[in-house]
Enzyme design. Structure first.
Site, PDB file in Angstrom:
ATOM      1  N   HIS A  18      16.816  12.326  75.894  1.00 10.86           N
ATOM      2  CA  HIS A  18      17.757  11.348  75.345  1.00 10.86           C
ATOM      3  C   HIS A  18      17.049  10.427  74.348  1.00 10.86           C
ATOM      4  CE1 HIS A  18      19.996  11.629  79.457  1.00 10.86           C
ATOM      5  NE2 HIS A  18      20.766  12.218  78.566  1.00 10.86           N
ATOM      6  N   LYS A  42      32.110  11.833  87.788  1.00  8.06           N
ATOM      7  CA  LYS A  42      30.728  12.014  88.233  1.00  8.06           C
ATOM      8  C   LYS A  42      30.368  10.956  89.261  1.00  8.06           C
ATOM      9  CE  LYS A  42      28.971  14.259  84.068  1.00  8.06           C
ATOM     10  NZ  LYS A  42      27.946  14.293  83.032  1.00  8.06           N
ATOM     11  N   ARG A  91      21.070  21.203  73.267  1.00  9.81           N
ATOM     12  CA  ARG A  91      19.911  21.895  73.830  1.00  9.81           C
ATOM     13  C   ARG A  91      20.056  23.394  73.647  1.00  9.81           C
ATOM     14  NH1 ARG A  91      20.603  18.463  79.116  1.00  9.81           N
ATOM     15  NH2 ARG A  91      22.653  18.640  78.210  1.00  9.81           N
ATOM     16  N   SER A 129      19.147  15.114  82.982  1.00  4.34           N
ATOM     17  CA  SER A 129      19.063  14.080  84.019  1.00  4.34           C
ATOM     18  C   SER A 129      19.132  14.728  85.397  1.00  4.34           C
ATOM     19  CB  SER A 129      20.205  13.073  83.875  1.00  4.34           C
ATOM     20  OG  SER A 129      20.141  12.423  82.644  1.00  4.34           O
TER      21      SER A 129
HETATM   22  P1  ADP Z   1      27.050  13.687  79.113  1.00  2.00           P
HETATM   23  O1  ADP Z   1      27.497  13.547  80.532  1.00  2.00           O
HETATM   24  O2  ADP Z   1      27.961  13.013  78.127  1.00  2.00           O
HETATM   25  O3  ADP Z   1      26.673  15.073  78.664  1.00  2.00           O
HETATM   26  P2  ADP Z   1      24.241  13.089  79.240  1.00  2.00           P
HETATM   27  O4  ADP Z   1      23.647  11.800  79.671  1.00  2.00           O
HETATM   28  O5  ADP Z   1      23.985  14.273  80.088  1.00  2.00           O
HETATM   29  O6  ADP Z   1      25.760  12.775  79.075  1.00  2.00           O
HETATM   30  O7  ADP Z   1      23.766  13.423  77.763  1.00  2.00           O
HETATM   31  C1  ADP Z   1      24.003  12.550  76.701  1.00  2.00           C
HETATM   32  C2  ADP Z   1      23.676  13.250  75.385  1.00  2.00           C
HETATM   33  O8  ADP Z   1      22.290  13.565  75.340  1.00  2.00           O
HETATM   34  C3  ADP Z   1      24.405  14.591  75.205  1.00  2.00           C
HETATM   35  O9  ADP Z   1      24.724  14.733  73.838  1.00  2.00           O
HETATM   36  C4  ADP Z   1      23.370  15.618  75.615  1.00  2.00           C
HETATM   37  O10 ADP Z   1      23.596  16.859  74.980  1.00  2.00           O
HETATM   38  C5  ADP Z   1      22.111  14.949  75.092  1.00  2.00           C
HETATM   39  N1  ADP Z   1      20.916  15.401  75.798  1.00  2.00           N
HETATM   40  C6  ADP Z   1      20.662  15.361  77.117  1.00  2.00           C
HETATM   41  N2  ADP Z   1      19.434  15.857  77.401  1.00  2.00           N
HETATM   42  C7  ADP Z   1      18.908  16.230  76.209  1.00  2.00           C
HETATM   43  C8  ADP Z   1      17.669  16.847  75.819  1.00  2.00           C
HETATM   44  N3  ADP Z   1      16.751  17.193  76.708  1.00  2.00           N
HETATM   45  N4  ADP Z   1      17.473  17.096  74.494  1.00  2.00           N
HETATM   46  C9  ADP Z   1      18.440  16.771  73.594  1.00  2.00           C
HETATM   47  N5  ADP Z   1      19.608  16.197  73.901  1.00  2.00           N
HETATM   48  C10 ADP Z   1      19.850  15.925  75.186  1.00  2.00           C
END
Ligand code: ADP
Length: 159
Positions: A18, A42, A91, A129
């Protein structure tokens, strides 16, 4: 570029994947609003306030980053924040279908707001996460995958 971009997510908790997306967005857009989404589907490990506090601590040195929460539709948050761009990280191919659906819906709701995608840094392409929480829960090593403040918060939570 002086545009305001929103980086939305659950951030439960913030990972280095992130953070990489946030830093890269902040180097392109004038202002980046991190929107911690309150998603009733969630069951998060950290409360919205805890997630916001952690992100604020970690991003304190990036001057054009601001952290807020949003409990409604992302597009409504973006409009009220004066943002014209939504930034999402990508990703793997598995992210694509979901992102395509959300992006199309957001365009349907407000076609003036564009969604931009930033491709993950290769070193974080496997990182989420959920996987970090799973490893931390069983006492596995997570340093280098999350900021120090997040690592400490996870250790406290699973003590
Ligand atoms: P959501 O529940 O909206 O997917 P997340 O917290 O899981 O929220 O992710 C927020 C953003 O960060 C999303 O656009 C996700 O694709 C991106 N993201 C999460 N992990 C990574 C990573 N390792 N590399 C690049 N982008 C990431």
């Amino acid at each position: 570029m002086s545009k305001i971009a929103v980086v939305p997510g659950t951030f439960d908790p913030l990972t280095n994947g992130h953070l990489d997306i946030i830093k890269r967005a902040a180097s392109v857009f004038g202002q980046v609003n991190i929107a911690v989404m309150v998603n009733s589907n969630k069951k998060p490990l950290f409360s919205v306030d805890e997630r916001i506090e952690l992100i604020r601590e970690v991003t304190a040195s990036i001057p054009n980053v601001k952290v807020e929460s949003s409990s409604g539709l992302l597009i409504d948050y973006a409009e009220s924040a004066g943002a014209s761009v939504i930034v999402r990280g990508l990703r793997a191919v598995s992210d694509f279908e979901y992102e395509m659906q959300i992006t199309s819906m957001n365009r349907f709701l407000d076609e003036k707001i564009e969604t931009f995608f930033i491709m993950t840094n290769n070193q974080y392409s496997f990182l989420s996460s959920s996987i970090v929480k799973e490893v931390a829960k069983y006492g596995g090593e997570i340093s280098g995958l999350v900021p120090l403040q997040v690592e400490q918060a996870l250790k406290r939570r699973f003590q």
